[in-house]
Structures are given as C-alpha cells and as structure tokens.
Design a protein around this motif. Structure first.
Motif, PDB file in Angstrom:
ATOM      1  N   VAL A   1      14.226  32.085  -0.133  1.00 46.62           N
ATOM      2  CA  VAL A   1      13.841  31.047   0.823  1.00 46.62           C
ATOM      3  C   VAL A   1      12.402  31.229   1.262  1.00 46.62           C
ATOM      4  CG1 VAL A   1      14.432  30.015   3.065  1.00 46.62           C
ATOM      5  CG2 VAL A   1      16.241  30.798   1.546  1.00 46.62           C
ATOM      6  N   GLY A   2      11.903  32.474   1.145  1.00 44.59           N
ATOM      7  CA  GLY A   2      10.520  32.750   1.523  1.00 44.59           C
ATOM      8  C   GLY A   2      10.359  32.946   3.019  1.00 44.59           C
ATOM      9  N   LEU A   3      11.245  33.724   3.622  1.00 43.85           N
ATOM     10  CA  LEU A   3      11.218  33.925   5.072  1.00 43.85           C
ATOM     11  C   LEU A   3      10.541  35.234   5.444  1.00 43.85           C
ATOM     12  CD1 LEU A   3      14.879  32.827   5.927  1.00 43.85           C
ATOM     13  CD2 LEU A   3      12.789  31.472   6.111  1.00 43.85           C
ATOM     14  N   SER A   4       9.885  35.234   6.581  1.00 43.42           N
ATOM     15  CA  SER A   4       9.280  36.447   7.130  1.00 43.42           C
ATOM     16  C   SER A   4      10.357  37.263   7.845  1.00 43.42           C
ATOM     17  CB  SER A   4       8.175  36.076   8.119  1.00 43.42           C
ATOM     18  OG  SER A   4       8.751  35.462   9.269  1.00 43.42           O
ATOM     19  N   ASP A   5      10.012  38.483   8.239  1.00 40.71           N
ATOM     20  CA  ASP A   5      10.949  39.312   8.999  1.00 40.71           C
ATOM     21  C   ASP A   5      11.336  38.628  10.308  1.00 40.71           C
ATOM     22  OD1 ASP A   5      11.062  41.339   7.106  1.00 40.71           O
ATOM     23  OD2 ASP A   5       9.432  42.487   8.034  1.00 40.71           O
ATOM     24  N   ALA A   6      10.373  38.032  10.975  1.00 43.57           N
ATOM     25  CA  ALA A   6      10.663  37.347  12.245  1.00 43.57           C
ATOM     26  C   ALA A   6      11.631  36.184  12.024  1.00 43.57           C
ATOM     27  CB  ALA A   6       9.365  36.848  12.891  1.00 43.57           C
ATOM     28  N   GLN A   7      11.424  35.433  10.954  1.00 42.82           N
ATOM     29  CA  GLN A   7      12.326  34.319  10.650  1.00 42.82           C
ATOM     30  C   GLN A   7      13.727  34.826  10.319  1.00 42.82           C
ATOM     31  OE1 GLN A   7       9.730  32.600   7.609  1.00 42.82           O
ATOM     32  NE2 GLN A   7       9.821  30.637   8.721  1.00 42.82           N
ATOM     33  N   MET A   8      13.802  35.917   9.577  1.00 44.49           N
ATOM     34  CA  MET A   8      15.115  36.483   9.247  1.00 44.49           C
ATOM     35  C   MET A   8      15.830  36.955  10.507  1.00 44.49           C
ATOM     36  SD  MET A   8      15.903  36.082   6.099  1.00 44.49           S
ATOM     37  CE  MET A   8      17.340  37.145   5.996  1.00 44.49           C
ATOM     38  N   ASN A   9      15.096  37.522  11.432  1.00 44.93           N
ATOM     39  CA  ASN A   9      15.699  37.963  12.695  1.00 44.93           C
ATOM     40  C   ASN A   9      16.265  36.792  13.480  1.00 44.93           C
ATOM     41  OD1 ASN A   9      15.191  40.666  12.210  1.00 44.93           O
ATOM     42  ND2 ASN A   9      13.245  40.645  13.296  1.00 44.93           N
ATOM     43  N   GLN A  10      15.650  35.633  13.361  1.00 39.86           N
ATOM     44  CA  GLN A  10      16.177  34.442  14.026  1.00 39.86           C
ATOM     45  C   GLN A  10      17.354  33.842  13.254  1.00 39.86           C
ATOM     46  OE1 GLN A  10      12.072  32.662  14.340  1.00 39.86           O
ATOM     47  NE2 GLN A  10      12.915  31.929  16.287  1.00 39.86           N
TER      48      GLN A  10
ATOM     49  N   PHE B   1      27.107  43.946   0.673  1.00 39.20           N
ATOM     50  CA  PHE B   1      27.023  42.511   0.427  1.00 39.20           C
ATOM     51  C   PHE B   1      26.056  41.849   1.407  1.00 39.20           C
ATOM     52  CE2 PHE B   1      28.514  38.169   1.337  1.00 39.20           C
ATOM     53  CZ  PHE B   1      28.249  37.608   0.099  1.00 39.20           C
ATOM     54  N   GLN B   2      26.164  42.199   2.681  1.00 37.84           N
ATOM     55  CA  GLN B   2      25.271  41.622   3.682  1.00 37.84           C
ATOM     56  C   GLN B   2      23.812  41.979   3.400  1.00 37.84           C
ATOM     57  OE1 GLN B   2      25.928  39.390   5.988  1.00 37.84           O
ATOM     58  NE2 GLN B   2      28.059  39.374   5.360  1.00 37.84           N
ATOM     59  N   GLN B   3      23.555  43.214   2.978  1.00 34.85           N
ATOM     60  CA  GLN B   3      22.189  43.617   2.646  1.00 34.85           C
ATOM     61  C   GLN B   3      21.660  42.836   1.443  1.00 34.85           C
ATOM     62  OE1 GLN B   3      22.713  47.820   2.087  1.00 34.85           O
ATOM     63  NE2 GLN B   3      22.514  48.284   4.273  1.00 34.85           N
ATOM     64  N   MET B   4      22.519  42.679   0.430  1.00 36.80           N
ATOM     65  CA  MET B   4      22.108  41.920  -0.752  1.00 36.80           C
ATOM     66  C   MET B   4      21.837  40.466  -0.388  1.00 36.80           C
ATOM     67  SD  MET B   4      24.744  43.422  -3.604  1.00 36.80           S
ATOM     68  CE  MET B   4      24.455  42.042  -4.686  1.00 36.80           C
ATOM     69  N   LEU B   5      22.715  39.896   0.408  1.00 38.20           N
ATOM     70  CA  LEU B   5      22.541  38.506   0.818  1.00 38.20           C
ATOM     71  C   LEU B   5      21.272  38.342   1.651  1.00 38.20           C
ATOM     72  CD1 LEU B   5      23.706  35.679   0.733  1.00 38.20           C
ATOM     73  CD2 LEU B   5      25.083  36.251   2.733  1.00 38.20           C
ATOM     74  N   TYR B   6      21.019  39.291   2.539  1.00 36.75           N
ATOM     75  CA  TYR B   6      19.817  39.275   3.374  1.00 36.75           C
ATOM     76  C   TYR B   6      18.569  39.270   2.491  1.00 36.75           C
ATOM     77  CZ  TYR B   6      16.530  40.821   7.026  1.00 36.75           C
ATOM     78  OH  TYR B   6      15.480  40.923   7.902  1.00 36.75           O
ATOM     79  N   GLN B   7      18.521  40.195   1.520  1.00 33.33           N
ATOM     80  CA  GLN B   7      17.349  40.297   0.650  1.00 33.33           C
ATOM     81  C   GLN B   7      17.188  39.057  -0.233  1.00 33.33           C
ATOM     82  OE1 GLN B   7      14.954  42.478   0.887  1.00 33.33           O
ATOM     83  NE2 GLN B   7      16.067  43.489   2.553  1.00 33.33           N
ATOM     84  N   ALA B   8      18.297  38.576  -0.776  1.00 36.74           N
ATOM     85  CA  ALA B   8      18.228  37.380  -1.627  1.00 36.74           C
ATOM     86  C   ALA B   8      17.757  36.176  -0.821  1.00 36.74           C
ATOM     87  CB  ALA B   8      19.590  37.105  -2.257  1.00 36.74           C
ATOM     88  N   THR B   9      18.268  36.045   0.393  1.00 36.63           N
ATOM     89  CA  THR B   9      17.862  34.931   1.245  1.00 36.63           C
ATOM     90  C   THR B   9      16.380  35.032   1.587  1.00 36.63           C
ATOM     91  OG1 THR B   9      20.081  34.781   2.191  1.00 36.63           O
ATOM     92  CG2 THR B   9      18.303  33.758   3.444  1.00 36.63           C
ATOM     93  N   ARG B  10      15.964  36.198   1.995  1.00 39.79           N
ATOM     94  CA  ARG B  10      14.559  36.405   2.380  1.00 39.79           C
ATOM     95  C   ARG B  10      13.636  36.067   1.210  1.00 39.79           C
ATOM     96  NH1 ARG B  10      10.384  40.031   2.892  1.00 39.79           N
ATOM     97  NH2 ARG B  10       9.530  40.190   4.979  1.00 39.79           N
ATOM     98  N   ARG B  11      13.974  36.552   0.029  1.00 41.68           N
ATOM     99  CA  ARG B  11      13.125  36.356  -1.145  1.00 41.68           C
ATOM    100  C   ARG B  11      13.151  34.904  -1.624  1.00 41.68           C
ATOM    101  NH1 ARG B  11      15.692  39.563  -4.124  1.00 41.68           N
ATOM    102  NH2 ARG B  11      16.856  38.008  -5.294  1.00 41.68           N
TER     103      ARG B  11
END
Length: 193
Positions: free
Chosen positions: A74-83, A62-72
């Motif tokens: 919202v349009g976030l970079s890896d650095a933004q996702m890490n923050q 679930f966390q992986q799916m949420l991470y990918q959905a959020t990244r895609r």
C-alpha cells in the motif's frame, strides 16, 4: 466449522500467495520475502497446551506478515501503519459480526423454505428483510471505514488497501472451501474449535 489449526495455516498460504502474485504483477520477483506456501502447516500436539502456544505463535507470525505486506504494497509510513492497526481491528470485528449474522439468517431462511407445503410466509419475509438490512449495514460499514482511512491515507493508498483486503479475503474463502471439500471427501469431520 473450520478449526483454527487448519485456518491459521490457510491464512499464511492466502497471504503468501496474494502478496507474491500481486508483487509479481507489479515487477519481476527479486527475492522471496514471505515463507513458502506450505510453511507452518504442521502443528505438533505432543505436549498439553502446545496447540494453544502454536496457535498464538502462528497468529503473531501471520499478523507480522500481513503488517509488512500491507505496509509494502500500500506504501504506508510507520505513522500511517500505527493509525491503520486499530481502525482495521475495529472494522474487521464488525465485519465478522455481520458475516456471522448473515450466515445465521441464511441458514434460518433455508430451514424455513424446506417445507414448501407448510412454509411460513411471515418468517420467510422477515428473514429476507433481515438480509437486506445486513447488506445496508455492510455498505454503511464500508463507507465509515473509507472515511476513517481518508483521514491519513491518499485515495491511491485506500484503493490499494481495499484491493489487498479483498484479495486476502477471497483467497481465504477459497482455501476454506477447498479444506471443507477435502474433509468431506475424506469422510473425516474436522474437530469443533
């Protein structure tokens, strides 16, 4: 209270449906990136400890799916996702605590109001005051979260992220209500977690 065995699969459904419906609104569907809505509903419990292992595995998925959905979405970079990850974790914990306090206060208020002939006006007033305080705390929490997100997100990204959070929360609440209604109509009480 809804047991985790029912809630985690519901979370998958909520995320899958919210992600696919929002994706469909933006552009035509090209491929299925998330598992079908019913995936992960069956949890075998044939071995001792299997439920705990399944729960951890489902939570990770679930966390992986949420991470990918959020990244895609919202349009976030890896650095933004890490923050975002630690900020999201911190604020989500605080939000849950406020929700628990608000629920308990509402239940206490309901109990205090039941006996209208002998109602303790002071207690009722105290519960009402506490509900107002909790709403202020919720607004303060939202304001602080937005300030923290503004340090690394654009206003458009923050708006998209907030909309995604709200959509997933609403869908989760709807699925929990449906699950409770199904349990109530079947006459079977869910086991306590």
């Amino acid at each position: 209270m809804t047991p985790w065995r029912l809630l985690v699969p519901l979370a998958f459904v909520a995320l899958a449906q919210s992600a696919s419906s929002a994706h469909a609104q933006r552009r035509p569907r090209r491929e299925a990136v998330l598992p079908r809505a019913g995936a992960g509903r069956q949890l075998p419990e044939s071995q001792p400890g299997a439920a705990g292992a399944n729960r951890a595995q489902l939570e990770r998925r679930f966390q992986q799916m949420l991470y990918q959905a959020t990244r895609r979405r919202v349009g976030l970079s890896d650095a933004q996702m890490n923050q975002l990850v630690p900020i999201n974790r911190r604020f989500e914990q605080q939000r849950r605590q406020l929700q628990r306090e608000e629920r308990q206060t509402r239940l206490s208020l309901r109990d205090a109001m039941r006996d209208s002939a002998q109602a303790d006006q002071g207690r009722i007033s105290g519960y009402m005051d506490r509900l107002v305080q909790l709403q202020r705390q919720r607004a303060d929490l939202l304001e602080q979260e937005q300030k923290d997100l503004a340090q690394f997100m654009t206003p458009l990204q923050r708006a998209r992220y907030t909309a995604l959070q709200e959509q997933v929360r609403r869908r989760m609440e709807q699925l929990v209500r449906q699950n409770r209604a199904n349990v109530d109509t079947s006459g079977v009480r869910p086991p306590e977690p």
